[in-house]
Enzyme design. Structure first.
Site, PDB file in Angstrom:
ATOM      1  N   ASP A 128       0.864  -1.179   0.000  1.00  0.00           N
ATOM      2  CA  ASP A 128       0.000   0.000   0.000  1.00  0.00           C
ATOM      3  C   ASP A 128       0.897   1.223   0.000  1.00  0.00           C
ATOM      4  O   ASP A 128       2.004   1.192   0.549  1.00  0.00           O
ATOM      5  CB  ASP A 128      -0.899   0.016   1.240  1.00  0.00           C
ATOM      6  N   ASP A 150      -7.120  -1.222  -4.534  1.00  0.00           N
ATOM      7  CA  ASP A 150      -8.144  -0.813  -3.576  1.00  0.00           C
ATOM      8  C   ASP A 150      -9.050   0.264  -4.173  1.00  0.00           C
ATOM      9  O   ASP A 150     -10.278   0.233  -4.002  1.00  0.00           O
ATOM     10  CB  ASP A 150      -7.503  -0.269  -2.298  1.00  0.00           C
TER      11      ASP A 150
END
Length: 176
Positions: A128, A150
């Site tokens: 991330d 995401d």
């Protein structure tokens, strides 16, 4: 034996699936190569947007990150893989989805596969890197760090829900 014939309209949205997977994996590779794990690589608009390198062994908001590896692989890897295969099967068999719904489903599948690639092939977990200031909303000073996969899941999920609501309203009016 009957020959299965696919409509091009069914296959074209998978271009979005492929695009999301490629964009997700390329950005993650750039982050891993250029920003040390746990550090901030760049900051924009004051501290509103930061590009940082974090690894998530859990799922959304790092839930389950402390579970044993075998359980994480099963719950966060194998189960989602089976669900996505089922979604693709439903997608290919269902003739009632609108084109918007088909594109949204394919975007969600692309995001799902983007993160699954990390779960299966990155020991450190899902990469991330997008960190956004949230100004204390919902008690969060910063939104949990996320990635391209995401974003695809969330944006396409919202589009899918909206398209289903619109379809239901249209169906309700035509039945009235």
């Amino acid at each position: 034996m009957e020959k299965v014939k696919f409509d091009k309209k069914l296959l074209l949205p998978f271009a979005l699936t492929l695009f999301v997977i490629i964009a997700d994996q390329v950005t993650k590779c750039l982050i891993v190569k250029n920003i040390e794990l746990g550090t901030i690589g760049a900051t924009y608009f004051g501290d509103f947007l930061r590009i940082i390198h974090v690894a998530n062994k859990g799922v959304a908001f790092s839930m389950g990150s402390r579970l044993p590896l075998v359980l994480r692989r099963f719950c966060f890897g194998l189960v989602p893989l089976v669900v996505m295969i089922m979604v693709i099967c439903v997608y290919l068999r269902n003739k009632d989805f609108t084109q918007l719904q088909r594109w949204a489903i394919c975007g969600i599948v692309g995001g799902g596969f983007g993160n699954l690639i990390d779960r299966f092939f990155r020991e450190e977990g899902v990469v991330d890197f997008i960190d956004v200031k949230f100004y204390g909303l919902f008690g969060l000073e910063r939104w949990p760090v996320f990635n391209v996969a995401d974003m695809a899941v969330v944006i396409c999920g919202i589009l899918l829900v909206i398209s289903f609501i619109i379809s239901l309203k249209k169906e309700g009016k035509s039945n009235a």
